[in-house]
Design a protein around this motif. Sequence first.
Motif, PDB file in Angstrom:
ATOM      1  N   TYR A 364     -51.230  -8.941  42.544  1.00  0.00           N
ATOM      2  CA  TYR A 364     -52.220  -8.320  41.720  1.00  0.00           C
ATOM      3  C   TYR A 364     -51.735  -7.063  40.562  1.00  0.00           C
ATOM      4  N   ASN A 365     -50.557  -6.301  41.332  1.00  0.00           N
ATOM      5  CA  ASN A 365     -49.917  -5.502  40.450  1.00  0.00           C
ATOM      6  C   ASN A 365     -49.284  -6.136  39.106  1.00  0.00           C
ATOM      7  N   TYR A 366     -48.846  -7.465  39.442  1.00  0.00           N
ATOM      8  CA  TYR A 366     -48.037  -7.850  38.264  1.00  0.00           C
ATOM      9  C   TYR A 366     -49.388  -8.419  37.306  1.00  0.00           C
ATOM     10  N   LEU A 367     -50.429  -8.894  37.614  1.00  0.00           N
ATOM     11  CA  LEU A 367     -51.456  -9.215  36.832  1.00  0.00           C
ATOM     12  C   LEU A 367     -51.833  -8.156  36.002  1.00  0.00           C
ATOM     13  N   TYR A 368     -51.715  -6.907  36.475  1.00  0.00           N
ATOM     14  CA  TYR A 368     -52.429  -5.877  35.739  1.00  0.00           C
ATOM     15  C   TYR A 368     -51.212  -4.840  35.368  1.00  0.00           C
ATOM     16  N   ARG A 369     -50.123  -5.428  35.132  1.00  0.00           N
ATOM     17  CA  ARG A 369     -48.959  -4.569  34.976  1.00  0.00           C
ATOM     18  C   ARG A 369     -49.181  -3.692  33.661  1.00  0.00           C
ATOM     19  N   ASP A 370     -49.773  -4.198  32.728  1.00  0.00           N
ATOM     20  CA  ASP A 370     -49.922  -3.844  31.269  1.00  0.00           C
ATOM     21  C   ASP A 370     -50.966  -3.040  31.148  1.00  0.00           C
ATOM     22  N   PHE A 371     -51.827  -2.488  32.188  1.00  0.00           N
ATOM     23  CA  PHE A 371     -53.153  -1.822  31.969  1.00  0.00           C
ATOM     24  C   PHE A 371     -53.033  -0.710  32.681  1.00  0.00           C
ATOM     25  N   SER A 372     -53.793   0.317  32.404  1.00  0.00           N
ATOM     26  CA  SER A 372     -54.398   1.477  33.216  1.00  0.00           C
ATOM     27  C   SER A 372     -55.466   1.313  34.020  1.00  0.00           C
ATOM     28  N   THR A 373     -55.463   2.231  34.775  1.00  0.00           N
ATOM     29  CA  THR A 373     -56.596   2.194  36.077  1.00  0.00           C
ATOM     30  C   THR A 373     -58.002   2.351  35.154  1.00  0.00           C
ATOM     31  N   GLY A 374     -58.860   1.426  35.478  1.00  0.00           N
ATOM     32  CA  GLY A 374     -60.072   1.173  34.754  1.00  0.00           C
ATOM     33  C   GLY A 374     -60.113   0.212  33.406  1.00  0.00           C
ATOM     34  N   GLU A 375     -58.994  -0.244  33.158  1.00  0.00           N
ATOM     35  CA  GLU A 375     -58.870  -1.119  32.086  1.00  0.00           C
ATOM     36  C   GLU A 375     -58.680  -2.697  32.606  1.00  0.00           C
ATOM     37  N   GLY A 376     -58.541  -3.446  31.554  1.00  0.00           N
ATOM     38  CA  GLY A 376     -58.060  -5.055  31.949  1.00  0.00           C
ATOM     39  C   GLY A 376     -59.317  -5.939  32.104  1.00  0.00           C
ATOM     40  N   ALA A 377     -60.510  -5.646  32.296  1.00  0.00           N
ATOM     41  CA  ALA A 377     -61.550  -6.583  32.648  1.00  0.00           C
ATOM     42  C   ALA A 377     -61.836  -7.226  31.267  1.00  0.00           C
ATOM     43  N   GLY A 378     -61.999  -8.645  31.428  1.00  0.00           N
ATOM     44  CA  GLY A 378     -62.111  -9.572  30.440  1.00  0.00           C
ATOM     45  C   GLY A 378     -60.509 -10.278  29.901  1.00  0.00           C
ATOM     46  N   ALA A 379     -59.287  -9.477  30.148  1.00  0.00           N
ATOM     47  CA  ALA A 379     -58.399  -9.885  29.827  1.00  0.00           C
ATOM     48  C   ALA A 379     -57.815 -11.396  30.127  1.00  0.00           C
ATOM     49  N   LYS A 380     -57.201 -12.055  29.413  1.00  0.00           N
ATOM     50  CA  LYS A 380     -56.612 -13.494  29.212  1.00  0.00           C
ATOM     51  C   LYS A 380     -55.287 -13.462  29.523  1.00  0.00           C
ATOM     52  N   ILE A 381     -54.783 -14.244  30.574  1.00  0.00           N
ATOM     53  CA  ILE A 381     -53.324 -14.417  30.952  1.00  0.00           C
ATOM     54  C   ILE A 381     -53.060 -16.005  30.641  1.00  0.00           C
ATOM     55  N   LEU A 382     -52.350 -16.404  29.747  1.00  0.00           N
ATOM     56  CA  LEU A 382     -51.793 -17.579  29.317  1.00  0.00           C
ATOM     57  C   LEU A 382     -50.457 -17.941  29.745  1.00  0.00           C
ATOM     58  N   LYS A 383     -50.468 -18.224  31.363  1.00  0.00           N
ATOM     59  CA  LYS A 383     -49.272 -18.425  31.802  1.00  0.00           C
ATOM     60  C   LYS A 383     -49.226 -19.380  32.834  1.00  0.00           C
ATOM     61  N   THR A 384     -48.267 -20.123  33.011  1.00  0.00           N
ATOM     62  CA  THR A 384     -48.438 -21.303  34.116  1.00  0.00           C
ATOM     63  C   THR A 384     -48.061 -20.640  35.375  1.00  0.00           C
ATOM     64  N   TYR A 385     -48.268 -21.434  36.440  1.00  0.00           N
ATOM     65  CA  TYR A 385     -47.921 -20.959  37.755  1.00  0.00           C
ATOM     66  C   TYR A 385     -46.461 -20.633  38.178  1.00  0.00           C
ATOM     67  N   PHE A 386     -45.702 -21.632  37.412  1.00  0.00           N
ATOM     68  CA  PHE A 386     -44.289 -21.465  37.521  1.00  0.00           C
ATOM     69  C   PHE A 386     -43.796 -20.339  36.966  1.00  0.00           C
ATOM     70  N   VAL A 387     -44.248 -19.925  35.682  1.00  0.00           N
ATOM     71  CA  VAL A 387     -43.820 -18.543  35.030  1.00  0.00           C
ATOM     72  C   VAL A 387     -44.160 -17.531  35.839  1.00  0.00           C
ATOM     73  N   MET A 388     -45.461 -17.464  36.206  1.00  0.00           N
ATOM     74  CA  MET A 388     -45.959 -16.084  36.786  1.00  0.00           C
ATOM     75  C   MET A 388     -45.032 -16.003  38.126  1.00  0.00           C
ATOM     76  N   ALA A 389     -44.750 -17.176  38.989  1.00  0.00           N
ATOM     77  CA  ALA A 389     -44.097 -17.311  40.393  1.00  0.00           C
ATOM     78  C   ALA A 389     -42.753 -16.416  39.962  1.00  0.00           C
ATOM     79  N   SER A 390     -41.886 -16.943  38.692  1.00  0.00           N
ATOM     80  CA  SER A 390     -40.778 -16.375  38.351  1.00  0.00           C
ATOM     81  C   SER A 390     -40.790 -14.945  38.046  1.00  0.00           C
ATOM     82  N   GLU A 391     -41.839 -14.421  37.309  1.00  0.00           N
ATOM     83  CA  GLU A 391     -41.797 -13.275  36.725  1.00  0.00           C
ATOM     84  C   GLU A 391     -42.571 -12.110  38.036  1.00  0.00           C
ATOM     85  N   SER A 392     -43.335 -12.654  38.814  1.00  0.00           N
ATOM     86  CA  SER A 392     -43.912 -11.821  39.721  1.00  0.00           C
ATOM     87  C   SER A 392     -43.042 -11.356  40.908  1.00  0.00           C
TER      88      SER A 392
END
Length: 754
Positions: A364-392
């Motif tokens: 969860y923290n990885y997905l919202y890492r570029d946002f401050s509290t109260g931000e991020g609703a509606g944001a889109k993440i275009l990454k494959t599971y493989f990439v997210m597994a590696s980055e997170s």
Amino acid sequence: MNDLEKILQLKFGLSSFREGQREIIDSVLNKKDTLVFMPTGGGKSLTYQLPGVVLDGLVIVVSPLISLMKDQVDKLNNLGLRAELINSTIDNYDKQIILNDISKNDGSIKFLYIAPERLNSDEFLRIIERVKISLVAIDEAHCISQWGHDFRPSYMKLKGFLERLKLNNDFPIIALTATATQKVRADITLRLGLVNPAIFTTGFDRKNISLIVREISKKEEKLEKVSEILEKTPGSGIIYCSSRKNVKEVYDYLIGNGVSAGIYTGEMTGDNREIEQNNFMDSNYKVIVATNAFGMGIDKSDIRFVIHYNLPGSIENYYQEVGRAGRDGKNSYGVVIASFADTKIQEFFIENSYPTKQEIVDFYNYLYRDFSTGEGAGAKILKTYFVMASESGIVNDLKVGAIIRVLEKYNIIKRGLDDFETPSDFRGRGIILLQAKQNPASIKIDWSHQEALKAESYYKLEQIKKLLFYPSCRKKFILNYFADEEDLKKIGDNCGSCDFCIEKKNLGKQEVIDIVKISVFGLILETVKKFDTKFGIQTFVKFLRGSNDKKLLEWNMDNDQNYGALSDLTPELIQAVIEALMSLEYLYKSDGKFPLLGITETGRLAITKDFLLKNDNEELQTYLKIRLGTKSLYKKESNPKEKKEKVDTYEETYKLLKLGNSLDDISKLRELKLITIESHIVLLYSESKLGLSDIMKYTSFSKLKIVKDVINKELNGIVSELKPIKEKIENLGNKDISYFDIKLAIAMIDKKDL
């Protein structure tokens, strides 16, 4: 001939109802909400299709299975009953034509098959609310239950949809599934809002399918067994494997041996999967090798065998897959060639399907890492599971998928973007963040429920292990599991169509020779009582064999009087004895990944009431015989010369003792530890094979008196472990009293000889 039978013949071309169908249809026609639990291929679809012909109005059939929808719709249209479907395969133009025809409310469309995701579109609801509805059928109803093996969040919206429809219509609901435990059944009733439903459980005894289990662990032997089955069995079949790697392995082996085989896994493209499935359906292949991604909606009547190359994850999955054989009623086979070691594969799947709270929070923290509290609703993440597994840092993309499903279930994120939002060069599905970032401690996830789901999966794994690896009637176990009381009443003592019952029948009137003496069962019960729910089976096996396992020694279990008491038995035999006691409910295992062995009230009673074990001895010995497969341990009544008694380890010690050998001599002659021989002496005395005069050669009355005084005065007469007794005695300055002296004193106290 009554009206229903006429409709059955004229509209559906069938001469008679299958078992249970007529009663279900009557329930629906009487406008009662109805729950149907019937195995794959049992004839569920007729129980809502025939009422749909009789009742006035549109029948809505909710199903998650696209291939099954198309198959059913084609069949109904071929019978002259107009049926349509709305799912992801229908474009907007065709969907509009279907909705326009439905809106006429003239009965031109009799059946509408629809995916649950499409139910809550405003356009569909506006139209469907003005149409006369005769019946709503919910297929694969277990998908609504979070306890089910195939939970789908889209099914959670069904209750609201049904309540909205009921405002303008009076119609019954029929919910159908091939697999549901009691917990899932209660969940279905609650989540669909069914009112006093009539419940039908029928047809789980697939009489024409023989269930065979062969425990094989070596790859070469497994592949040979697959070849043997294919050679001996006419017709086509399916081989299920637990991983893509195993699928490829079996497929390559078959192709290399000239077998016409297909291959099917979830990672293949849709087009390739369709080609392989069609080739199998058209009998271009003898066999198709697949993961459990294959089979939904498959209705090929001449499948003669289903082989499970690995351990299935649950009885639900296993029986659903086996049920794809023998649809034409002819003799067919379900063969499992897994081994107990396959448990590790399923444990891997469970651990990766149910991530920990910390893993979910980290992702969860990885997905919202570029946002401050109260931000991020509606944001889109275009990454494959493989990439997210590696980055997170989660590493495993399988676990990433599981975490994403949890977050989606609680409406934190949404998987998949609309086509116009997805860049042409992106191959994944994408994620939309539905909620603004918040403190992880405030995330609304039911963590205790997540843990309960994981525990349920381990419970189901334990049940499939019991079904396949513990000798008992496979069919009775399945009927009990699915609570099919009617079929249970009819099956009798011997089903005649599972390997256990077939082998038991073949034994005929052979008399069972005791593989182990009753005293061994009693000794194990005493041991488990002493360490009740402290250890798993393997720890008990090591303890009884006198293993030098580091943990046993750290826990000072080598000082216990039963340590090494069964050192001359193999680990497999000791485990089988424990399993035999479990099968008759003298012992039990707790649930979870690391189950602990405990003793039941019956087991406690059997320690003092030896008639219980004596009455069950033949059944216990039969269990061992079939579990271990050692046919030489049986004798036939007709040929007494073939009698072969297993050497009783205690009797052997007794004989050597009577020949004048010392305990040290016996230890060397038998190549057993001295502590084991001492345990034999204690047991021989407890069973009155040795008298007081015999054992007093190894101790003295003064030593025994000290032990008794310590037990009564220092420990209030309670004996749970030997070490505290030894320590108390040594603190009194008596360092020459051994554990053997203590064991003898306890045995004498028990017999009231001291």
